[in-house]
Design a protein around this motif. Structure first.
Motif, short mmCIF file in Angstrom:
data_model
loop_
_atom_site.label_atom_id
_atom_site.label_comp_id
_atom_site.label_asym_id
_atom_site.label_seq_id
_atom_site.Cartn_x
_atom_site.Cartn_y
_atom_site.Cartn_z
N THR A 183 0.84 -1.21 0.00
CA THR A 183 0.00 0.00 0.00
C THR A 183 0.86 1.24 0.00
O THR A 183 0.55 2.22 -0.68
CB THR A 183 -0.93 0.03 1.22
N LYS A 224 -4.33 13.18 -0.81
CA LYS A 224 -5.52 12.44 -1.20
C LYS A 224 -6.68 13.38 -1.46
O LYS A 224 -6.86 14.37 -0.75
CB LYS A 224 -5.91 11.47 -0.08
N THR A 284 0.80 3.76 -3.36
CA THR A 284 0.04 5.01 -3.27
C THR A 284 0.93 6.17 -3.69
O THR A 284 2.12 6.20 -3.41
CB THR A 284 -0.47 5.26 -1.85
N SER A 285 0.33 7.13 -4.35
CA SER A 285 1.10 8.28 -4.81
C SER A 285 1.27 9.25 -3.64
O SER A 285 0.55 9.22 -2.65
CB SER A 285 0.37 8.96 -5.96
N ASP A 286 2.29 10.11 -3.75
CA ASP A 286 2.55 11.05 -2.68
C ASP A 286 1.60 12.23 -2.71
O ASP A 286 1.56 13.03 -1.78
CB ASP A 286 4.00 11.57 -2.79
#
Lengths: 292, 318
Positions: free
Chosen positions: A74, A83, A78-80
């Protein structure tokens, strides 16, 4: 441009993966530390009831391994980028209306569909166990929605009224009616149903009056306490509720006075149908649906 | 009279255990205003951890009295550390992400955590009750009608009064821990940070207090006390099952509210009152309804005396 950008992103990606690995290892270590005493050693007793400790090493290792993988994957994927706030489904009023009509139609057709798909013998499981169970939960959810959803009061003792209703019906139909009005017995279900509802509502008022002075957490705890009190009283008041043994022989619902039995004046004989217990369950299903 | 005194002693022992659990409730409620519903199950988990460690140490225990004391110290320390770790993890996973969410979210999450913990222990340790042989036998004889026995008083009544060593141990440890935690909260920088967060967490953060860390420490402290209570419970009753967390948890919460939530001595006072009421109720009325009595006290207290005996009246924050 591309030449200068390349190494930068690469090192970025590698640090990200390294960080993810470190985080994953930390998580796995935490899981190991948490699970070692309680998971590795299980208190068991041998044939002479002497306790001993059974050892199993693999389980916490598996858990830690899975925890590491989940955390690592995860974090690495997940991109930095920050969100996006998740938005609730934005359904137009029309769609919701169609959805609820569709749901009601589905519920109304459910016994027919079950009958058509698996036949009378197979469908009793689907209607009795699932259909009626689902409808009971629908009713419960409806009531809870009024208290929690519309009034905003978190009532954790809501099931107490479920119990009050069930016990009122059972006691009225097995004790009170046969004693005072035996001629009404074929109608037991139809008389006791509203009475049970009224009694549960009465209890709701009795408990609600003092409790509604509270809000928030305290309200939740007090309702929980009342739920427990009612449960404990029902279990311990043997004379009336017969405790853990429960009440049996509760009259079944009747089709407005006609019992669902194989006898001559039963529902099946009156309408010239072959007897099957399915009639009762289907009937009950529609009763709940109509009430809901 | 002798019967009454005996019940008084039993009630004070039970009350000490409730008081220790109640401190955990009261500290967490004081600092983040949340009812940590899983606390009773953390207590149950700590009892299991203590039982497992005691069973590892069982070969040593049978040797001498000093070994028993050593084993108890080891169990207390290990149990406090491990339970603290559990509660720290629970706070990180189940409560921290919900901070700043709507008001009842952490409560619902805590109820979920409570169900999770009791089912986890059921799956992992099996559904049967686990028992342990009595660790500490004997006690002081306070009154008896047996002439041969050496005793403080002699009576004509057929009821004797004894105070078991384990009951004495439980009361002494509760008193010591209360003093220690009282000192910790009132006199140390950590306690000052906790009280600051309790009063105004935003302001505390502006003044450079790590609010998240303080809250974590509070959870760990509460769990450590629950672990002590777990060891005491094990010594006193010698039996524990996976579902034994809920009822002591609710009673301890009752104790915390009765004593005034947010107040440490109040929690212990409330615990003693609840313990006394419970044992006297069981002695003179009926044991079937003792939990009903405890829950009724909870409801009545919350409705009519929401700020408790030693608590300060608070403006309702809805």
């Amino acid at each position: 441009m591309a030449m200068t950008e390349q190494p930068h992103t690469q090192s970025d990606a590698s640090t990200k993966i390294r960080n993810a690995a470190i985080e994953g290892l930390k998580f796995a270590g935490l899981l190991l530390a948490l699970s070692i005493p309680i998971l590795v050693l299980r208190i068991d007793s041998d044939i002479d009831h002497r306790p001993f400790l059974a050892v199993r090493w693999q389980l916490p290792l598996w858990i830690a391994g899975i925890g590491f993988l989940v955390r690592f994957v995860t974090l690495a994927l997940t991109s930095d980028a920050p969100k996006k706030a998740s938005t609730p489904w934005n359904l137009s009023p029309n769609t919701t209306r169609y959805l609820s009509y569709g749901g009601i139609a589905l519920l109304a057709l459910y016994p027919v569909i079950a009958l058509a798909l698996v036949g009378p013998a197979g469908s009793i499981k689907w209607i009795d166990n699932f259909g009626i169970q689902v409808m009971i939960y629908v009713m419960l959810g409806w009531g809870l929605n009024i208290v929690v959803g519309l009034a905003g009061l978190l009532d954790l003792g809501y099931v107490a009224f479920y119990a009050v209703g069930a016990y009122s019906y059972a006691l009225l139909a097995t004790v009170v009616l046969p004693k005072y009005a035996p001629f009404l017995m074929p109608w037991a279900f139809w008389i006791c149903l509203p009475l049970a509802g009224l009694l549960a509502a009465l209890w709701g008022i009795i408990l609600g009056l003092p409790v509604l002075r509270l809000r928030g957490d305290y309200l939740a705890i007090v309702t929980l306490a009342f739920g427990e009190i009612i449960r404990l009283i029902l279990i311990n008041w043997d004379v009336v509720t017969s405790g853990y043994a429960g009440i049996s022989g509760i009259p079944r619902p009747s089709f407005f006075g006609l019992p669902f039995t194989a006898s001559d004046n039963g529902f099946a004989a009156t309408f010239g149908l072959e007897f099957t217990p399915l009639h009762r369950t289907i009937f009950l299903f529609y009763v709940i649906l109509a009430l809901a | 009279m002798e019967y009454f005194v005996q019940q008084l002693i039993n009630g004070l022992t039970l009350g000490s255990i409730y008081g220790l659990i109640a401190i955990g409730y009261t500290m967490v409620f004081g600092i983040i205003g949340m009812v940590n519903f899983a606390h009773g199950d953390v207590f149950m988990l700590s009892t299991f951890i203590a039982l497992i460690i005691l069973m590892i140490l069982l070969p040593i225990i049978s040797t001498s009295m000093a070994a028993v004391i050593f084993a108890l110290v080891v169990v207390l320390i290990l149990g406090m550390v491990l339970t603290g770790l559990w509660n720290w993890a629970i706070e990180r996973i189940a409560y921290r992400p919900l901070r700043g969410s709507f008001r009842l979210a952490p409560l619902i999450s805590a109820i979920g955590m409570s169900i999770f913990l009791s089912n986890f222990v059921q799956v992992v340790q099996g559904p049967t009750n686990k028992s342990l042989n009595a660790l500490i036998d004997g006690g002081f004889c306070l009154a008896t009608d047996v002439a041969a026995k050496s005793c403080l008083f002699h009576t004509k009544s057929s009821f004797g009064v004894t105070i078991a060593y384990k009951q004495l141990l439980i009361m002494v440890i509760t008193a010591l821990l209360l003093a220690a935690f009282w000192y910790l909260v009132q006199r140390t920088p950590l306690g000052r940070a906790q009280r600051a967060c309790e009063q105004d967490s935003k302001m505390a953060r502006l003044l450079g207090i790590d609010v998240d860390r303080t809250i974590s420490v509070t959870f760990v402290m509460g769990a450590a006390l629950a672990a002590v209570a777990g060891v005491m419970y094990l010594i006193q009753y010698g039996i524990v099952g996976f579902s034994d967390g809920f009822v002591p948890g609710v009673k301890a919460f009752t104790a915390a509210v009765l004593g005034g939530i947010g107040s440490l001595p109040g929690a212990v006072l409330g615990g003693l009152i609840i313990g006394l009421i419970e044992s006297l109720w069981s002695a003179y009325f009926t044991i079937d309804y003792k939990d009903v009595a405890a829950f009724s006290i909870l409801a009545v207290t919350l409705i009519f005396l929401p700020s408790g005996i030693l608590g300060r009246p608070e403006v309702e924050k809805v």
